[in-house]
Design an enzyme around this catalytic site. Structure first.
Site, PDB file in Angstrom:
ATOM      1  N   VAL A  63      16.147  32.626  74.967  1.00 54.47           N
ATOM      2  CA  VAL A  63      16.997  31.283  74.905  1.00 54.47           C
ATOM      3  C   VAL A  63      17.672  31.019  76.217  1.00 54.47           C
ATOM      4  CG1 VAL A  63      16.974  31.590  72.274  1.00 54.47           C
ATOM      5  CG2 VAL A  63      18.727  32.654  73.592  1.00 54.47           C
ATOM      6  N   ASN A  89      20.015  30.831  65.931  1.00 53.79           N
ATOM      7  CA  ASN A  89      20.680  32.093  65.453  1.00 53.79           C
ATOM      8  C   ASN A  89      20.849  33.087  66.561  1.00 53.79           C
ATOM      9  OD1 ASN A  89      21.339  34.283  63.286  1.00 53.79           O
ATOM     10  ND2 ASN A  89      19.512  35.057  64.275  1.00 53.79           N
ATOM     11  N   TYR A 153      32.443  37.782  73.793  1.00 53.87           N
ATOM     12  CA  TYR A 153      31.675  37.326  72.655  1.00 53.87           C
ATOM     13  C   TYR A 153      32.545  36.295  71.695  1.00 53.87           C
ATOM     14  CZ  TYR A 153      29.604  37.574  67.908  1.00 53.87           C
ATOM     15  OH  TYR A 153      29.011  37.511  66.725  1.00 53.87           O
ATOM     16  N   LYS A 157      31.035  32.265  71.287  1.00 53.23           N
ATOM     17  CA  LYS A 157      30.876  31.894  70.131  1.00 53.23           C
ATOM     18  C   LYS A 157      31.802  30.665  69.881  1.00 53.23           C
ATOM     19  CE  LYS A 157      27.531  34.437  68.257  1.00 53.23           C
ATOM     20  NZ  LYS A 157      26.326  33.819  67.814  1.00 53.23           N
ATOM     21  N   THR A 188      23.798  44.680  60.003  1.00 51.17           N
ATOM     22  CA  THR A 188      22.391  44.310  60.520  1.00 51.17           C
ATOM     23  C   THR A 188      22.173  45.457  61.237  1.00 51.17           C
ATOM     24  OG1 THR A 188      23.350  43.331  62.480  1.00 51.17           O
ATOM     25  CG2 THR A 188      22.654  41.753  60.619  1.00 51.17           C
TER      26      THR A 188
END
Length: 257
Positions: A63, A89, A153, A157, A188
Site C-alpha cells: 500500500v 485496513n 504510530y 493513525k 491479533t
C-alpha cells in the site's frame, strides 16, 4: 442493506482485522478482493472463502507503493467491473517515543499507515463515486488520545483519522460515505508477536497481556471479528446517515477512564 452483488476490497486482509473483515463481507454477500503485502497469505484467505462457497480473489499489494495500489484496484475492476466498498485496513505498529524512534522507522509508519491509506483512497475513489460506495479506514484510539511510547504510530493513525473526515467532506456530494474505526486493544497475531518479543516466558507474556486489558472498563481484549462487525456496519446502508465519523471500538477506554 447487504453487500449482495457488490464488490469489496480489503487491504491487510491476510490476518487479524483484515482477515475477519474479508470473511464478514463475504458472508454478507460481497465479492471480496483479499489484498495484502503477504500475497501467499492473501491467497490462503481467499481460498478458504471460496471453499466455503464465497466469491473471493487475492491480490498482493504494497500500500506504500502507488503502482502496486493502482494494480490492486484494476484487478478488482477487471474481475467484477465495479468497486462498492473499501476497507483500508493495512497498517503496521512502530513503537518508541519521539526521542528513541529512528527517522527510518518514523518514515516507515507514515509510508504504510498514512500514505498507504491515502493511496488506497486515491485510486479507489473514482470507482466509489460511480457506485456511490463506502470507504472505511482503520485508525486507532491513539488517533484520539495519547498513549505513552508510540509517537510515530499515533501520528500516522492521527493522519488517517483526519483523512477520513476530509474525504467525507470532499465526496459527500457524490454520495460516497467515508468513516473510520478506531480500535482499542485487539488480540491479533501482530499484537501477540509484539508482546512475545518483550516477554522472557509464557508467564510474563500473559502478565503483559493482563496489564493492557486492566486499563479497559470491559476488562478483556477485543477480537478481530468484533471490529469486522463495525466495519461492515459502516460499509453498508445499515449506516446510511453516517459519514465523517471516527468510531471508537475500545471497550469504554476513552470515555470511562
Amino acid at each position: 442493506m447487504r453487500l449482495s452483488e457488490r464488490t469489496a476490497v480489503v487491504t491487510g486482509a491476510a490476518s487479524g482485522i483484515g482477515r475477519a473483515t474479508a470473511r464478514r463481507f463475504a458472508e454478507d454477500g460481497a465479492s471480496v478482493l483479499v489484498a495484502d503485502r503477504d500475497g501467499e497469505g492473501a491467497e490462503a484467505v481467499a481460498a478458504l472463502l471460496r471453499e466455503d462457497g464465497f466469491a473471493a480473489r487475492a491480490a498482493a499489494v504494497d500500500v506504500a507503493d502507488e503502482a502496486s495500489v493502482a494494480a490492486m484496484v484494476e484487478a478488482a475492476i477487471a474481475w467484477t467491473g465495479r468497486i462498492d466498498t473499501v476497507a483500508a485496513n493495512a497498517g503496521i505498529m512502530v513503537e518508541g517515543s519521539i526521542l528513541s524512534v529512528s527517522v527510518a522507522n518514523w518514515q516507515r509508519a507514515m509510508d504504510v499507515n498514512s500514505t498507504g491509506a491515502f493511496l488506497t483512497a486515491r485510486h479507489a475513489l473514482p470507482h466509489l463515486v460511480k457506485s456511490a460506495g463506502t470507504l472505511v479506514f482503520t485508525a486507532s484510539t491513539v488517533a484520539l488520545a495519547g498513549m505513552k511510547g508510540i509517537a510515530a504510530y499515533a501520528a500516522s493513525k492521527g493522519a488517517v483519522a483526519a483523512l477520513a473526515r476530509q474525504l467525507a467532506a470532499d465526496f459527500a456530494e457524490h454520495g460516497v460515505r467515508v468513516n473510520a474505526v478506531a480500535p482499542g486493544a485487539v488480540r491479533t497475531p501482530l499484537s501477540e508477536s509484539q508482546f512475545r518479543a518483550r516477554a522472557k516466558d509464557d508467564a510474563e507474556f500473559e502478565a503483559l497481556l493482563g496489564q493492557v486489558i486492566a486499563r479497559y472498563p470491559l476488562k478483556r481484549w477485543c477480537t478481530p471479528e468484533e471490529i469486522a462487525e463495525v466495519i461492515l456496519f459502516l460499509a453498508t446502508s445499515r449506516s446510511a446517515w453516517i459519514t465523517g465519523q471516527i468510531l471508537p471500538v475500545d471497550g469504554g477506554l476513552l470515555e470511562l477512564r
